[in-house]
Motif scaffolding. Sequence first.
Motif, mmCIF file in Angstrom:
data_model
loop_
_atom_site.group_PDB
_atom_site.id
_atom_site.type_symbol
_atom_site.label_atom_id
_atom_site.label_comp_id
_atom_site.label_asym_id
_atom_site.label_seq_id
_atom_site.Cartn_x
_atom_site.Cartn_y
_atom_site.Cartn_z
ATOM 1 N N LEU A 1 10.732 2.413 1.569
ATOM 2 C CA LEU A 1 9.723 3.742 1.608
ATOM 3 C C LEU A 1 8.141 3.570 2.777
ATOM 4 O O LEU A 1 7.591 2.877 2.213
ATOM 5 N N ASP A 2 8.292 4.112 4.166
ATOM 6 C CA ASP A 2 7.915 4.069 4.768
ATOM 7 C C ASP A 2 6.647 5.054 4.981
ATOM 8 O O ASP A 2 5.490 5.004 5.326
ATOM 9 N N LYS A 3 7.105 6.175 5.495
ATOM 10 C CA LYS A 3 6.687 7.384 5.888
ATOM 11 C C LYS A 3 7.170 8.898 4.980
ATOM 12 O O LYS A 3 8.556 9.166 4.738
ATOM 13 N N VAL B 1 11.287 11.751 5.185
ATOM 14 C CA VAL B 1 11.054 10.179 4.265
ATOM 15 C C VAL B 1 11.553 8.963 5.881
ATOM 16 O O VAL B 1 12.734 9.449 6.218
ATOM 17 N N SER B 2 10.956 7.962 6.185
ATOM 18 C CA SER B 2 11.053 7.642 6.885
ATOM 19 C C SER B 2 11.351 6.205 6.028
ATOM 20 O O SER B 2 10.253 5.768 4.927
ATOM 21 N N VAL B 3 12.635 4.976 5.497
ATOM 22 C CA VAL B 3 12.462 4.041 5.319
ATOM 23 C C VAL B 3 13.040 3.168 6.303
ATOM 24 O O VAL B 3 14.435 2.746 7.604
ATOM 25 N N THR B 4 13.165 1.843 5.587
ATOM 26 C CA THR B 4 13.594 0.272 6.244
ATOM 27 C C THR B 4 14.664 -0.149 5.521
ATOM 28 O O THR B 4 13.990 -0.416 3.682
ATOM 29 N N VAL B 5 15.768 -0.109 5.807
ATOM 30 C CA VAL B 5 16.759 -1.272 5.438
ATOM 31 C C VAL B 5 16.737 -2.445 5.610
ATOM 32 O O VAL B 5 16.808 -2.881 6.787
ATOM 33 N N GLY C 1 1.079 -0.993 0.511
ATOM 34 C CA GLY C 1 -0.099 0.109 -0.359
ATOM 35 C C GLY C 1 0.642 1.074 0.117
ATOM 36 O O GLY C 1 2.350 1.129 -0.060
ATOM 37 N N PRO C 2 0.246 2.200 0.468
ATOM 38 C CA PRO C 2 1.368 4.032 -0.107
ATOM 39 C C PRO C 2 1.571 3.866 1.403
ATOM 40 O O PRO C 2 1.162 3.242 2.141
ATOM 41 N N PRO C 3 2.664 4.881 0.974
ATOM 42 C CA PRO C 3 3.308 4.656 2.770
ATOM 43 C C PRO C 3 1.893 6.023 3.761
ATOM 44 O O PRO C 3 1.320 6.584 2.889
ATOM 45 N N VAL C 4 2.653 5.907 4.630
ATOM 46 C CA VAL C 4 1.932 7.463 5.450
ATOM 47 C C VAL C 4 2.597 8.646 4.761
ATOM 48 O O VAL C 4 3.929 8.758 4.929
ATOM 49 N N VAL C 5 2.296 9.756 4.083
ATOM 50 C CA VAL C 5 2.536 10.533 4.163
ATOM 51 C C VAL C 5 1.843 11.691 5.028
ATOM 52 O O VAL C 5 0.245 11.594 4.992
ATOM 53 N N VAL C 6 2.155 12.688 5.775
ATOM 54 C CA VAL C 6 1.455 13.353 6.426
ATOM 55 C C VAL C 6 2.696 14.982 6.577
ATOM 56 O O VAL C 6 3.400 15.574 5.995
#
Length: 172
Positions: free
Chosen positions: A133-135, A117-121, A87-92
């Motif tokens: 890409l998470d947020k 941006v918050s990314v998970t490696v 799904g889409p990342p959280v966008v705030v």
Amino acid sequence: MAARLVTLKGVAEWAKVFPENRDHDGYEGAFREHDGACTIDLIMDDDNLNRVLSAGCARKPKPDPMGRGNKIRFERKFDTGQDWNSGPPVVVKEDGTPWYSEFRAGGLIGNGSTVQVSVTVFDTQRKICGTRLDKVVVLDHVQYNQPEAIGETPLPVQKPVAAPVKEDAILF
């Protein structure tokens, strides 16, 4: 190593982070089997770039032609079959309230917007690191301007019109 959450700040380009504007195909159709992907190119200074690379990100940075730093494209597949990474990342907005695309209130994120941006490696079974890409937090918004096709007249922006109220109507 386990998954590492990395928060980065930079300049956004080609932000396709909403269901409505996600990239449906990707390079040579790479996203088709996942119903597309949400992507954003992030131009980062050396500190932010070193932070994501030292976390294990295998993506190769490219120098920004305007000299603003180095660019990496982050993506999130839209349908992996798992709800925690689809799904889409959280966008705030900066205050934490939800950001909405042009089809709602906030507008699309234009090139030159400053974002965090918050990314998970994460490690994969193929002994390489993946990045998701998470947020996206919009810090300084630049309005997206849709390019006009040559010879076309742009459509007027239609604003919602309130229904007329009869003078003798009883309002509750």
